[in-house]
Every structure is written in structure tokens, then in C-alpha cells.
Design a protein around this motif. Structure first.
Motif, PDB file in Angstrom:
ATOM      1  N   THR A 103       2.211   7.562   5.719  1.00 19.55           N
ATOM      2  CA  THR A 103       1.184   6.712   6.329  1.00 19.55           C
ATOM      3  C   THR A 103      -0.154   7.442   6.381  1.00 19.55           C
ATOM      4  O   THR A 103      -1.212   6.862   6.085  1.00 19.55           O
ATOM      5  CB  THR A 103       1.624   6.305   7.757  1.00 19.55           C
ATOM      6  OG1 THR A 103       2.863   5.594   7.650  1.00 19.55           O
ATOM      7  CG2 THR A 103       0.586   5.427   8.439  1.00 19.55           C
ATOM      8  N   ALA A 128      -1.713   7.592   2.868  1.00 19.55           N
ATOM      9  CA  ALA A 128      -2.300   6.287   2.515  1.00 19.55           C
ATOM     10  C   ALA A 128      -3.615   6.075   3.264  1.00 19.55           C
ATOM     11  O   ALA A 128      -4.609   5.616   2.685  1.00 19.55           O
ATOM     12  CB  ALA A 128      -1.307   5.172   2.832  1.00 19.55           C
ATOM     13  N   ALA A 129      -3.643   6.456   4.546  1.00 22.82           N
ATOM     14  CA  ALA A 129      -4.865   6.289   5.350  1.00 22.82           C
ATOM     15  C   ALA A 129      -5.989   7.176   4.816  1.00 22.82           C
ATOM     16  O   ALA A 129      -7.161   6.763   4.772  1.00 22.82           O
ATOM     17  CB  ALA A 129      -4.575   6.622   6.820  1.00 22.82           C
ATOM     18  N   GLN A 143      -6.402   8.207   1.657  1.00 19.46           N
ATOM     19  CA  GLN A 143      -6.900   7.647   0.394  1.00 19.46           C
ATOM     20  C   GLN A 143      -7.812   6.440   0.640  1.00 19.46           C
ATOM     21  O   GLN A 143      -8.821   6.252  -0.045  1.00 19.46           O
ATOM     22  CB  GLN A 143      -5.738   7.244  -0.526  1.00 19.46           C
ATOM     23  CG  GLN A 143      -4.864   8.413  -1.006  1.00 19.46           C
ATOM     24  CD  GLN A 143      -5.642   9.483  -1.752  1.00 19.46           C
ATOM     25  OE1 GLN A 143      -6.129  10.448  -1.162  1.00 19.46           O
ATOM     26  NE2 GLN A 143      -5.766   9.312  -3.054  1.00 19.46           N
ATOM     27  N   GLU A 144      -7.454   5.652   1.648  1.00 19.65           N
ATOM     28  CA  GLU A 144      -8.268   4.467   1.952  1.00 19.65           C
ATOM     29  C   GLU A 144      -9.594   4.876   2.605  1.00 19.65           C
ATOM     30  O   GLU A 144     -10.667   4.396   2.222  1.00 19.65           O
ATOM     31  CB  GLU A 144      -7.496   3.520   2.874  1.00 19.65           C
ATOM     32  CG  GLU A 144      -8.277   2.277   3.214  1.00 19.65           C
ATOM     33  CD  GLU A 144      -7.469   1.001   3.080  1.00 19.65           C
ATOM     34  OE1 GLU A 144      -8.041   0.009   2.572  1.00 19.65           O
ATOM     35  OE2 GLU A 144      -6.288   0.985   3.459  1.00 19.65           O
ATOM     36  N   HIS A 145      -9.516   5.773   3.577  1.00 18.72           N
ATOM     37  CA  HIS A 145     -10.719   6.204   4.315  1.00 18.72           C
ATOM     38  C   HIS A 145     -11.702   6.905   3.381  1.00 18.72           C
ATOM     39  O   HIS A 145     -12.909   6.657   3.436  1.00 18.72           O
ATOM     40  CB  HIS A 145     -10.312   7.133   5.461  1.00 18.72           C
ATOM     41  CG  HIS A 145     -11.465   7.824   6.117  1.00 18.72           C
ATOM     42  ND1 HIS A 145     -12.465   7.125   6.788  1.00 18.72           N
ATOM     43  CD2 HIS A 145     -11.806   9.139   6.215  1.00 18.72           C
ATOM     44  CE1 HIS A 145     -13.356   7.994   7.256  1.00 18.72           C
ATOM     45  NE2 HIS A 145     -12.988   9.217   6.921  1.00 18.72           N
ATOM     46  N   GLY A 155     -11.472   4.322  -0.503  1.00 19.53           N
ATOM     47  CA  GLY A 155     -11.266   2.880  -0.570  1.00 19.53           C
ATOM     48  C   GLY A 155     -10.078   2.488  -1.428  1.00 19.53           C
ATOM     49  O   GLY A 155      -9.989   1.360  -1.913  1.00 19.53           O
ATOM     50  N   ALA A 186      -6.301   1.544  -1.584  1.00 18.89           N
ATOM     51  CA  ALA A 186      -5.231   1.087  -0.696  1.00 18.89           C
ATOM     52  C   ALA A 186      -3.865   1.305  -1.357  1.00 18.89           C
ATOM     53  O   ALA A 186      -3.623   0.831  -2.467  1.00 18.89           O
ATOM     54  CB  ALA A 186      -5.413  -0.388  -0.374  1.00 18.89           C
ATOM     55  N   TYR A 187      -3.006   2.088  -0.683  1.00 15.63           N
ATOM     56  CA  TYR A 187      -1.639   2.313  -1.167  1.00 15.63           C
ATOM     57  C   TYR A 187      -0.650   1.947  -0.065  1.00 15.63           C
ATOM     58  O   TYR A 187      -0.907   2.206   1.116  1.00 15.63           O
ATOM     59  CB  TYR A 187      -1.427   3.786  -1.558  1.00 15.63           C
ATOM     60  CG  TYR A 187      -2.118   4.184  -2.839  1.00 15.63           C
ATOM     61  CD1 TYR A 187      -1.558   3.861  -4.085  1.00 15.63           C
ATOM     62  CD2 TYR A 187      -3.331   4.873  -2.812  1.00 15.63           C
ATOM     63  CE1 TYR A 187      -2.203   4.219  -5.260  1.00 15.63           C
ATOM     64  CE2 TYR A 187      -3.978   5.237  -3.990  1.00 15.63           C
ATOM     65  CZ  TYR A 187      -3.404   4.906  -5.209  1.00 15.63           C
ATOM     66  OH  TYR A 187      -4.046   5.261  -6.367  1.00 15.63           O
ATOM     67  N   ASP A 188       0.472   1.381  -0.464  1.00 17.36           N
ATOM     68  CA  ASP A 188       1.546   1.045   0.481  1.00 17.36           C
ATOM     69  C   ASP A 188       2.344   2.326   0.758  1.00 17.36           C
ATOM     70  O   ASP A 188       2.944   2.885  -0.159  1.00 17.36           O
ATOM     71  CB  ASP A 188       2.453  -0.021  -0.142  1.00 17.36           C
ATOM     72  CG  ASP A 188       3.598  -0.418   0.774  1.00 17.36           C
ATOM     73  OD1 ASP A 188       3.916   0.336   1.726  1.00 17.36           O
ATOM     74  OD2 ASP A 188       4.206  -1.476   0.533  1.00 17.36           O
ATOM     75  N   THR A 201       0.252   9.528  -5.279  1.00 11.77           N
ATOM     76  CA  THR A 201       0.037   8.113  -4.980  1.00 11.77           C
ATOM     77  C   THR A 201      -0.066   7.399  -6.325  1.00 11.77           C
ATOM     78  O   THR A 201      -0.715   7.894  -7.254  1.00 11.77           O
ATOM     79  CB  THR A 201      -1.251   7.890  -4.154  1.00 11.77           C
ATOM     80  OG1 THR A 201      -2.334   8.594  -4.774  1.00 11.77           O
ATOM     81  CG2 THR A 201      -1.086   8.390  -2.735  1.00 11.77           C
TER      82      THR A 201
END
Length: 395
Positions: free
Chosen positions: A79, A82-83, A85-87, A90, A92-94, A256
Motif C-alpha cells: 500500500t 502504491a501511495a 508512486q501516486e504521490h 501520478g 496509480a497501481y493496485d 510495480t
């Protein structure tokens, strides 16, 4: 004869015959034997943040991770990856299907290549390359096709025409490393755009080693290849806690990628280590959630150290290439009247009390890397100052 087998065949699998003991083991042993300052191997000489170390102790005491963690990695860490990579990017990975925790980036590279490459497949990689790339391609039975980064105006650059020419009908995969070890090059948006277009046009898989993502300096910017058009579905992105948080001994890395790519890599990974680093995974989950100020301060500290060692090397007479990322400096020894990096590095401990790495070990075309020598600056300031002083005195 005692200890010999009856077969005349060598004991070591012939795919690995060219590799032997790594240069890092040889040079680290030399550093110990001569009492030299070891600027060869890329590991920090101080631990990372105290709160991250405490998180590992807490996990140990609470019994989290002392038994086999889940195969893909503990949910908290997946988790957090993933957070991150998004932060940062941008992307988004599950965390359940698109993240896999590995025993450091080294295992991530091995598992990805063993999973995705078959005998006869060509793998295009930049040279100089991190030494495990060649060994892992060989273990997978692939053929490595080097594309040489060449000195240009004070740094090493990629020739995009040379890259395009290296891709054939047998090419399966591009193995990309940015920020690049050992040269310190960070690929630009234009270069990454061209690589992405090539991968899409030729329908290639890409494995991208981004372990130095948080160590980019000056105007350089780290741009994950997976953010480019058409790349998310064909790219395996590799990250690592070791370089970013200065706990290289914990061996916590990750990939990822799409569910299909993660599933493929996991199939190989489960027969390598199965799982690893249980309690450390919980600590790294907390580390990835550190505020942006931690990453900024870490980068600034390394930039100051880069400048300190660069100045010392320049004053000692080396020609110094610009490091835009990583914690390595590549130098040219020809201004010192030298041209053989191996001989230079083997003599350097006696001459100057400092250990470095000859870049030629990272090349298929050994002569292309012969005059280049790599120094690591991920050390305490006083250690770098002493190393610079010794080099100035020796040369």
C-alpha cells in the motif's frame, strides 16, 4: 584426484563462467587489507533515519514479519509503495495485484529477466551497466546487446540512433537504468520519449531500474518511463529502500507493473527467495510515508557531498564528469598520465589509501571504459575530506 569430479566439464555453469568474483568483493577486501578509505562499493557509512530503524525493532518485538510474510509482500508495504508512486508521479497501481516486494532491487532484476526472457531473446542494455544485469541476462539464456553511453560535454549521453539500430526482430526487452549507475546520467524527457516511442513501435517489454529516483541534483528530474504514452502496460518499474533510506543491508526492493507482468515476475521470484526481510518490510512502509522534507534534505546532503568530492578529485588532477543523479562520480584518469583503470584501482590503495572501482568492469567493450574510474560519495563528510586530501597528496 581429491575433490575433483570425474567429468572434464568445469564445475561452474558455462553461462556464468565469465563472471567470477565481483569487483566489489575484490576492492572491498583490498580496502580492508590496506586500511584504505573505501569509495568503491556504493553503501553509506551511516544508518538512515532513527525512526525507521525503530520501526524495524518495533516490528521484531511485536512479532510482525518474524515468520514468512505473504508472497507478494506485506499489505502495509504494498500500500505504501502504491501511495508513493501516486504521490510522486501520478502513477496509480493496485497494491494487491500490481506491486511485488523483492529481496532488494538485485532480486527484482533477476526475477524480471528470468521471467520475461527466453534463450535466444536479445536484451538491450546501456553500457556501462550495473554488473548484475549481464549475469541475470546470461542466467536467463538471453543475449545482451550493449548500447554505449559516451562522454559528451562533461557527462555521458545516450545516442538514440545507436539505440534504435540495436533493436532487431530478436529483441525482447529494453533494460533501462535512470538515474544511471555508474555514470550519474539522468535521462531527459526527450530521451525517454524517444525510448517509449521505440518500445511501442517495436512492441518491446521494458524493465526500468529506478533505485536512485530520489537522488537527482541541480536541474535534473526523475521521470519514470511508465508515465510515458503506451508504457505503463509494458514496463516493469524497479524501486528500492536501500539507496533512499540508507539501509542497504535490509534488502527491500519492489516492482510495480500490470497484473500480468507482476504475476510473471512473481512466478520466478517465488523460487529465488520465496519471501524475505519480514520485519523490515513494515519499517520500509513507514519510511515511504516520511514527509517530502526528508527526501529533500537527503538529496541536498548528497549534493553537498558530491560537490566536496568532485572538487577534491578535480584538484588532484582527475577529469571529473558531471553527476546529475546517483551517489557516484565517474572520472577520467588520462590527465594523470594513466589509461588502465584496473591497474590504477589496484595500485590506488598503496598509492593514496583510497579504493575506487574501474568502470571497465561495467562494459562489454572493455576498451571503451578503460580510462574511467568510479568513486562513491555516500560517506560521512570527514571521510570524503580525508579521501580528497589523500588523493591531492598522492597526485
Amino acid at each position: 584426484m581429491t575433490g575433483m569430479t570425474s567429468s572434464a566439464r568445469p564445475l561452474l555453469n558455462r553461462r556464468l563462467a565469465e563472471f567470477g568474483t565481483t569487483i566489489f568483493a575484490e576492492m572491498s577486501a583490498l580496502a580492508l587489507r590496506t586500511g584504505s578509505i573505501n569509495l568503491g562499493q556504493g553503501f553509506p557509512d551511516t544508518d538512515g533515519p532513527e525512526e525507521v530503524r525503530e520501526a524495524a525493532v518495533r516490528a521484531l518485538r511485536d512479532g510482525r514479519g518474524n515468520q514468512y510474510p505473504p508472497g507478494p509482500g506485506v499489505p502495509e508495504l504494498r500500500t505504501a509503495i502504491a501511495a508513493h508512486q501516486e504521490h510522486r508521479y501520478g502513477l496509480a497501481y493496485d497494491p494487491d495485484t500490481e506491486v511485488l516486494v523483492t529481496a532488494g532491487a538485485t532480486e527484482a532484476i533477476a526475477a524480471a529477466l528470468l521471467a520475461l526472457v527466453e534463450p535466444g531473446d536479445e536484451v538491450v542494455a546501456f553500457e556501462p551497466y550495473y554488473d548484475s544485469y549481464a549475469a541475470c541476462i546470461a542466467m536467463a539464456g538471453g543475449t545482451r546487446v550493449p548500447v554505449t553511453l559516451r562522454p559528451h560535454e562533461g557527462s555521458f549521453r545516450l545516442d538514440l540512433d545507436e539505440l534504435r539500430a540495436a533493436v532487431t526482430d530478436r529483441t525482447r526487452l529494453l533494460l533501462i537504468n535512470t538515474p544511471h549507475n555508474p555514470t550519474g546520467t539522468v535521462l531527459t524527457r526527450a530521451e525517454l520519449t524517444a525510448i517509449a516511442e521505440l518500445a511501442v513501435e517495436r512492441d518491446l517489454l521494458v524493465v526500468t531500474d529506478e533505485v536512485y529516483e530520489h537522488l537527482v541534483f541541480d536541474e535534473a528530474e526523475h521521470l519514470p518511463l511508465a508515465t510515458f504514452p503506451g508504457m505503463r502496460e509494458r514496463t516493469v518499474t524497479i524501486g528500492s529502500a536501500g539507496k533512499t533510506f540508507s539501509f542497504t543491508g535490509w534488502k527491500v526492493g519492489w516492482i510495480t507493473a500490470t497484473p500480468a507482468l507482476v504475476s510473471a515476475v512473481r512466478s520466478a521470484k517465488q523460487f529465488l527467495t520465496y519471501v524475505s526481510s519480514g520485519p523490515f518490510q513494515y519499517a520500509v512502509a513507514e519510511a515511504l510515508a516520511l514527509p517530502d522534507s526528508y527526501f529533500a534534505a537527503f538529496r541536498e546532503d548528497m549534493r553537498v557531498k558530491r560537490d566536496l568530492l568532485s572538487s577534491g578529485l578535480t584538484e588532484a588532477g582527475f577529469s571529473v564528469f558531471r553527476t546529475a543523479g546517483t551517489y557516484f562520480i565517474t572520472t577520467d584518469i588520462r590527465p594523470l598520465g594513466e589509461s588502465d583503470g584496473f591497474a590504477f584501482c589496484r595500485a590506488l590503495p598503496e598509492r593514496a589509501g583510497v579504493v575506487a572501482i574501474p568502470n571497465a568492469v561495467f562494459y562489454d567493450h572493455r576498451e571503451a571504459g578503460a580510462p574511467f574510474v568510479r568513486f562513491a560519495f555516500c560517506k560521512q563528510t570527514e571521510v570524503l575530506q580525508e579521501a580528497a586530501k589523500r588523493l591531492r597528496a598522492a597526485f
